[in-house]
Every structure is written in structure tokens, then in C-alpha cells.
Design a protein around this motif. Sequence first.
Motif, PDB file in Angstrom:
ATOM      1  N   SER A  46       0.739  -1.087   0.154  1.00  0.00           N
ATOM      2  CA  SER A  46      -0.036   0.350  -0.025  1.00  0.00           C
ATOM      3  C   SER A  46       1.166   0.884   0.096  1.00  0.00           C
ATOM      4  O   SER A  46       0.822   2.082  -0.758  1.00  0.00           O
ATOM      5  CB  SER A  46      -1.017   0.146   0.958  1.00  0.00           C
ATOM      6  N   GLU A  47       1.982   1.317   0.451  1.00  0.00           N
ATOM      7  CA  GLU A  47       2.666   2.340   1.041  1.00  0.00           C
ATOM      8  C   GLU A  47       3.563   2.942  -0.278  1.00  0.00           C
ATOM      9  O   GLU A  47       3.754   4.092  -1.052  1.00  0.00           O
ATOM     10  CB  GLU A  47       3.575   2.124   2.118  1.00  0.00           C
ATOM     11  N   LYS A  48       3.383   1.873  -0.821  1.00  0.00           N
ATOM     12  CA  LYS A  48       4.521   1.530  -2.440  1.00  0.00           C
ATOM     13  C   LYS A  48       3.498   2.438  -3.751  1.00  0.00           C
ATOM     14  O   LYS A  48       4.052   2.876  -4.276  1.00  0.00           O
ATOM     15  CB  LYS A  48       5.393   0.116  -2.101  1.00  0.00           C
ATOM     16  N   LEU A  49       2.464   1.687  -3.423  1.00  0.00           N
ATOM     17  CA  LEU A  49       1.355   1.524  -4.769  1.00  0.00           C
ATOM     18  C   LEU A  49       1.040   3.437  -4.793  1.00  0.00           C
ATOM     19  O   LEU A  49       1.122   3.806  -5.621  1.00  0.00           O
ATOM     20  CB  LEU A  49       0.016   1.096  -4.421  1.00  0.00           C
ATOM     21  N   GLU A  50       1.046   3.988  -3.430  1.00  0.00           N
ATOM     22  CA  GLU A  50       0.212   4.872  -3.038  1.00  0.00           C
ATOM     23  C   GLU A  50       1.636   6.476  -3.325  1.00  0.00           C
ATOM     24  O   GLU A  50       1.323   6.780  -4.451  1.00  0.00           O
ATOM     25  CB  GLU A  50       0.538   5.898  -2.054  1.00  0.00           C
ATOM     26  N   ALA A  51       2.975   5.719  -3.208  1.00  0.00           N
ATOM     27  CA  ALA A  51       4.046   6.777  -3.776  1.00  0.00           C
ATOM     28  C   ALA A  51       4.009   6.712  -5.436  1.00  0.00           C
ATOM     29  O   ALA A  51       4.483   7.420  -5.971  1.00  0.00           O
ATOM     30  CB  ALA A  51       5.514   6.162  -3.128  1.00  0.00           C
ATOM     31  N   ALA A  52       4.051   5.089  -5.696  1.00  0.00           N
ATOM     32  CA  ALA A  52       4.785   4.566  -7.036  1.00  0.00           C
ATOM     33  C   ALA A  52       3.473   5.422  -7.703  1.00  0.00           C
ATOM     34  O   ALA A  52       3.685   5.955  -9.226  1.00  0.00           O
ATOM     35  CB  ALA A  52       3.801   3.873  -7.520  1.00  0.00           C
ATOM     36  N   PHE A  53       1.727   5.738  -7.972  1.00  0.00           N
ATOM     37  CA  PHE A  53       0.867   6.205  -8.288  1.00  0.00           C
ATOM     38  C   PHE A  53       1.108   7.825  -8.157  1.00  0.00           C
ATOM     39  O   PHE A  53       1.018   8.252  -9.839  1.00  0.00           O
ATOM     40  CB  PHE A  53      -0.711   6.178  -7.974  1.00  0.00           C
ATOM     41  N   ARG A  54       0.963   8.121  -7.221  1.00  0.00           N
ATOM     42  CA  ARG A  54       1.733  10.019  -7.648  1.00  0.00           C
ATOM     43  C   ARG A  54       3.287  10.167  -8.184  1.00  0.00           C
ATOM     44  O   ARG A  54       2.926  11.297  -9.396  1.00  0.00           O
ATOM     45  CB  ARG A  54       2.307  10.195  -5.673  1.00  0.00           C
ATOM     46  N   TYR A  55       4.139   9.327  -8.664  1.00  0.00           N
ATOM     47  CA  TYR A  55       5.198   9.660  -9.287  1.00  0.00           C
ATOM     48  C   TYR A  55       4.452   9.600 -10.788  1.00  0.00           C
ATOM     49  O   TYR A  55       4.843  10.031 -11.673  1.00  0.00           O
ATOM     50  CB  TYR A  55       6.137   8.475  -8.848  1.00  0.00           C
ATOM     51  N   ILE A  56       3.815   8.302 -10.960  1.00  0.00           N
ATOM     52  CA  ILE A  56       3.616   7.823 -12.981  1.00  0.00           C
ATOM     53  C   ILE A  56       1.904   8.914 -12.910  1.00  0.00           C
ATOM     54  O   ILE A  56       2.657   9.563 -13.737  1.00  0.00           O
ATOM     55  CB  ILE A  56       2.931   6.880 -12.565  1.00  0.00           C
ATOM     56  N   TYR A  57       1.701   9.693 -11.562  1.00  0.00           N
ATOM     57  CA  TYR A  57       1.020  10.875 -12.026  1.00  0.00           C
ATOM     58  C   TYR A  57       1.387  12.208 -12.750  1.00  0.00           C
ATOM     59  O   TYR A  57       0.684  12.482 -13.466  1.00  0.00           O
ATOM     60  CB  TYR A  57       0.054  11.200 -11.425  1.00  0.00           C
ATOM     61  N   GLU A  58       2.430  12.285 -11.981  1.00  0.00           N
ATOM     62  CA  GLU A  58       3.556  13.164 -12.252  1.00  0.00           C
ATOM     63  C   GLU A  58       4.741  13.164 -13.120  1.00  0.00           C
ATOM     64  O   GLU A  58       4.486  14.298 -13.949  1.00  0.00           O
ATOM     65  CB  GLU A  58       3.889  13.607 -11.176  1.00  0.00           C
ATOM     66  N   TYR A  59       4.809  11.760 -13.265  1.00  0.00           N
ATOM     67  CA  TYR A  59       6.578  11.703 -15.195  1.00  0.00           C
ATOM     68  C   TYR A  59       5.850  11.058 -15.878  1.00  0.00           C
ATOM     69  O   TYR A  59       6.975  11.259 -17.015  1.00  0.00           O
ATOM     70  CB  TYR A  59       7.473  11.363 -13.716  1.00  0.00           C
ATOM     71  N   SER A  60       4.622  10.415 -15.684  1.00  0.00           N
ATOM     72  CA  SER A  60       4.685   9.547 -17.573  1.00  0.00           C
ATOM     73  C   SER A  60       3.133  10.609 -18.089  1.00  0.00           C
ATOM     74  O   SER A  60       1.922   9.912 -17.380  1.00  0.00           O
ATOM     75  CB  SER A  60       4.369   8.337 -16.845  1.00  0.00           C
ATOM     76  N   PRO A  61       3.227  10.925 -19.223  1.00  0.00           N
ATOM     77  CA  PRO A  61       2.438  11.586 -19.789  1.00  0.00           C
ATOM     78  C   PRO A  61       1.453  10.402 -19.883  1.00  0.00           C
ATOM     79  O   PRO A  61       0.373  10.932 -20.281  1.00  0.00           O
ATOM     80  CB  PRO A  61       3.172  12.140 -20.867  1.00  0.00           C
ATOM     81  N   TYR A  62       2.403   9.634 -20.948  1.00  0.00           N
ATOM     82  CA  TYR A  62       0.205   8.831 -21.255  1.00  0.00           C
ATOM     83  C   TYR A  62       0.374   7.936 -20.146  1.00  0.00           C
ATOM     84  O   TYR A  62      -1.157   8.280 -20.056  1.00  0.00           O
ATOM     85  CB  TYR A  62       1.200   7.750 -22.363  1.00  0.00           C
ATOM     86  N   TYR A  63       0.612   7.685 -18.913  1.00  0.00           N
ATOM     87  CA  TYR A  63      -0.834   7.377 -18.184  1.00  0.00           C
ATOM     88  C   TYR A  63      -0.979   7.919 -17.139  1.00  0.00           C
ATOM     89  O   TYR A  63      -2.427   7.759 -16.963  1.00  0.00           O
ATOM     90  CB  TYR A  63       0.202   6.121 -16.903  1.00  0.00           C
ATOM     91  N   SER A  64      -0.506   9.506 -16.817  1.00  0.00           N
ATOM     92  CA  SER A  64      -1.424  10.102 -16.258  1.00  0.00           C
ATOM     93  C   SER A  64      -2.538  10.775 -17.767  1.00  0.00           C
ATOM     94  O   SER A  64      -3.171  11.050 -16.711  1.00  0.00           O
ATOM     95  CB  SER A  64      -0.193  12.086 -16.508  1.00  0.00           C
ATOM     96  N   GLU A  65      -2.621  10.678 -18.629  1.00  0.00           N
ATOM     97  CA  GLU A  65      -3.568  11.222 -19.109  1.00  0.00           C
ATOM     98  C   GLU A  65      -4.400   9.794 -19.254  1.00  0.00           C
ATOM     99  O   GLU A  65      -6.099  10.665 -19.003  1.00  0.00           O
ATOM    100  CB  GLU A  65      -3.533  10.894 -21.054  1.00  0.00           C
ATOM    101  N   TYR A  67      -4.924   8.056 -16.656  1.00  0.00           N
ATOM    102  CA  TYR A  67      -5.738   8.168 -15.580  1.00  0.00           C
ATOM    103  C   TYR A  67      -6.759   9.733 -15.152  1.00  0.00           C
ATOM    104  O   TYR A  67      -7.830   8.888 -14.705  1.00  0.00           O
ATOM    105  CB  TYR A  67      -4.252   8.429 -14.103  1.00  0.00           C
ATOM    106  N   LYS A  68      -6.038  10.679 -15.898  1.00  0.00           N
ATOM    107  CA  LYS A  68      -7.770  11.431 -16.090  1.00  0.00           C
ATOM    108  C   LYS A  68      -8.994  10.910 -16.255  1.00  0.00           C
ATOM    109  O   LYS A  68      -9.646  11.510 -16.191  1.00  0.00           O
ATOM    110  CB  LYS A  68      -6.501  12.526 -16.793  1.00  0.00           C
ATOM    111  N   LYS A  69      -8.282  10.567 -17.795  1.00  0.00           N
ATOM    112  CA  LYS A  69      -9.083   9.564 -17.635  1.00  0.00           C
ATOM    113  C   LYS A  69     -10.421   9.215 -17.555  1.00  0.00           C
ATOM    114  O   LYS A  69     -11.597   9.511 -17.359  1.00  0.00           O
ATOM    115  CB  LYS A  69      -9.303   9.528 -19.920  1.00  0.00           C
ATOM    116  N   ALA A  70      -9.912   8.241 -16.891  1.00  0.00           N
ATOM    117  CA  ALA A  70     -10.415   8.226 -15.717  1.00  0.00           C
ATOM    118  C   ALA A  70     -10.897   8.204 -14.374  1.00  0.00           C
ATOM    119  O   ALA A  70     -11.364   7.861 -13.461  1.00  0.00           O
ATOM    120  CB  ALA A  70      -9.775   6.615 -15.449  1.00  0.00           C
ATOM    121  N   GLY A  71     -10.934   9.684 -14.820  1.00  0.00           N
ATOM    122  CA  GLY A  71     -11.162  10.613 -13.427  1.00  0.00           C
ATOM    123  C   GLY A  71     -10.709  10.096 -12.058  1.00  0.00           C
ATOM    124  O   GLY A  71     -11.144  10.567 -11.257  1.00  0.00           O
ATOM    125  N   LEU A  72      -9.761   9.737 -12.164  1.00  0.00           N
ATOM    126  CA  LEU A  72      -8.440   9.316 -10.747  1.00  0.00           C
ATOM    127  C   LEU A  72      -7.199  10.746 -11.030  1.00  0.00           C
ATOM    128  O   LEU A  72      -6.752  11.099 -11.820  1.00  0.00           O
ATOM    129  CB  LEU A  72      -7.472   7.635 -11.010  1.00  0.00           C
TER     130      LEU A  72
END
Length: 481
Positions: A46-65, A67-72
Motif C-alpha cells: 500500500s505504501e509503495k502503491l500510493e507513492a508509485a501512483f503519485r510519481y507516475i501521475y507526475e512523470y508519465s505523460p501517457y499514463y497521467s492522461e 488516469y485523468k480520463k478514468a477520473g483518477l
Amino acid sequence: MRTDSRKMFMDVILKWMPNPLEPAEEDCWAPEMERATPEKIKEIQSEKLEAAFRYIYEYSPYYSEKYKKAGLTPKDIKSIDDLHKIPVTNKDDMRKSIAAHPPWGNFSCIDEKLWKTDGWIVFLTTGTSGAPVPVRHTQFDRVSQSWHLARQWWMSDIKSDDFVMYCVPFTTHIHAWIHYTAQETARIPMLGAGAPVATEARIDYIEKYKPTVLVGTPTYMIYLGETMKNKGIDPRATSVRIISCAGEAGGSLLQTRRRLMDLWNADVGDLFGTTEAGGVGGHAQMCIYEMKDHGRHGRLHYAEDAGIPEILDPDTLEPLPEGEFGTLAWSGVSSIAQPILRFNIKDIANIKSIECGCGRTMRMSEGGIVGRADDMIVIRGVNVFPTNIEEAVRDIDGFGNEYRIKIVEERGLPDLIVETEIVPDVPEKDHANLVNELQAKIKDKCQIRVSIEVVPFGSLPRSEFKAKRVMDLRETGRFRT
């Protein structure tokens, strides 16, 4: 001041890397991780997942988009209880990203600044279809992966007093490289003898340099041992005590493992993983308890502190109950280059909570990889994997190790022909009984009747890497796998 999500994620990964340089115990590198309670594993994930998602959201343009389309947003992912909210992804997503942003795509969290200051290596994925996907790894990933996989070596009783010889190539494929760096961490000496080193040279190396561990595909380990026997050299009398298999389904099949054990007089282990979701993506490894005593159940421990495994329904991609077979999805939460979440590997496996004799508590895959969803053959409404045929063939002593599956069309419907070899010392009068026994075993495993063609011993192709077992004659003789 806002804390950078990359720094936060790296700190979380390092927090859960006890004993980074040497094992805590003789038989267990990191007991606080490998023998952790399910509640502790959930806390780590859980601790790793929370940090990983925040990191991906900031640094991966593809997955950030995506996730945003999924309303996350990062506020929505706080523990593994939220994992189901994240969309499942696969290699096609990566290929779309590469097509739009060549040559690397924009799915990775590596930007040019990080690559130029902390880059380590580029791997290219393998697979049965589609163009390879380039995957970049950083020096930080090298350290993290090496530690995780050093623990896996230790779990399989491969330690610093061993000498490992690789029969897989050090090319663009991930397997040899990350296990080599793990051996550096564990201080295990090694010899790289993959292609272009010829089989004859490898035999010479085994006799001359006396490695205690061989690494290769189960297909090639059988081929190597048979070649030695044909040259009058007994594999059972060599220095080899462990065969470490990877690269294809079969290393966990009890029938294949026992043939290897008999051929080499060695313990046989298996591991599996994927390149796309981090260096220990989808990773599971067989422990020494499972390897000993002529093989037990073909169970492998998932590296649950390195990532989060799920078994999904191949059609709906909904999670399946524990123990059921489905497609394996992996959330890689130990890599800053490739922290891909809910990556559908498309390998068919299961997850079970099993009390293992080695004392490790991480959940297990029973039977390893059954096959790939892409490799499944549908015959008269029945799903058949090549490994089903392999189990049947290698469960009968009179048959050789090789087989080939031909898909043909009979009266407008697909049908299977299984080519096999009968070993030379079986009298011809017994051939018909063997064929009948094999047909019965295949029908028992697959619920279909197949035709058996016995071909001369030694006539089926022998592979030095991944075997091509299925020929689809409905498509002009094209090999599928």
C-alpha cells in the motif's frame, strides 16, 4: 515547499530494502520481508502503491492522461484496496505511446535529464507477436532489482560458493543482465556462455571449469544433456547440482522437471517475470524446498514486496478468486523507470496462500505459467495450451523429450496432431500401446481426442533457446510459438 514525487518514491523503495549488501541469515536474505505476515505485506504494498501512483501521475505523460480520463487523481489511490480503480494496461498501450512519440514513447517515467544523469541500460521485450518495446532502466533500478533478485538466488540455494554458467545470451533481453547484477550483489561468480558460444564449447566448459549451476530454458537444458550423452559424457557425473530454468513455460511442470532431474542428477528450479513492468515485474521464483526431493508441487513464491500480483478473468479483466487460473497482471512498485500498474502480462497462472516448508509467507503460483493467453489453442470449444501436451508426453517414459503440435482443418473444423518420438530402446511391438496411453492422457488433461504421429527419433527440431512447438497448418505452415 512541494516534495518531488520521484524523491518520495525512491525513499519508499529504499525504506523496504533491509540488508542491502548481504543476507541476514544463511537461508534467508531478508526474513522481515520474506516471512512477513499478510498484514505486513499489505502495508508495504500500500505504501509503495500510493507513492508509485503519485510519481507516475507526475512523470508519465501517457499514463497521467490515461488516469485523468478514468477520473483518477493521486488522492484516490491510498492503499491496495484502491488498486481496482486503476485501469488495466498492456503492451499495446506501450506500442501506441511509441508510435506517437518515437523512439521511446512517453509511457516511461524517465525523462531526458534522468536518462543522461542516471541511465543504465536498454532492454527490448520479446514475445510471440508485435514489435519489441524498448525499456530503459536507471542505475537506481539496477540497485533495486539486484537486491530483489539476489534474494531470489538465495531462496533457491544458489550462493557465493556456487559457480553459475549462463546458457542464455547477454543481448537486449533482460533475463541474463539483471540476474548477473544480482549475482554481483550476492557475490556469486559466473561465466557467460550464451550465444554465440556453441553447444560443443559449453560442454567443454562444463567439463573444464566445473560450474555448479546452469541457467537456461528447460528445452535447451534437455538438449544440452542429451547432446552430452550422445558424445559419451554423462551429465549426471558432472559438477552441476542445480538447473535454473526460465524463458518459457515448462520449468514448473513436474514431468519436465523430473526428466531434467533424472538427466542431470540435479535439483531443478524455475522462475518467471516480464520486462515491461519493472526488472522484477511479475516475478516469482521456486524455493529450495520445492526443488529438493525430486520435485514437489511446482510452486513458486511471488515477490510480493516488489510488486502486486493479480489474477484477472482474461475476458472481463475482473479479479478472480484466489486459486483460480487467469491472466496474470502485475503492478511494479519497485522501479523508478517502469513502475507500470496493473500490467496484463497475459500469462496464465494462479495465486494461492500456501504454507511452504521453506518458511516464506509470500503467496505462491501453483504450477508456474500454464501458458500464454496468446498461445491458447481452441479446439472444438476446448482451450488447450501447449504445456498440457508437454505434461502428457513427458509423463510417459517411452517417449522422448521432444514434441510438436500441428493444427489442421478437418471437415471445416480445427483439429490437433501431436508429433512425438519414441526412444530407440522401446520394442516396436510396444509402440501402439504407448500411442494409446498418450492419447488417453491428453484426453484426460484436455478433454479432446488428438491424433498421434510417431516420427523417427531425433527428427524433431532441437532448440538452443525457446522452442517453437505449434505449427498452424491452416496458415501455410506458420509457427505460432
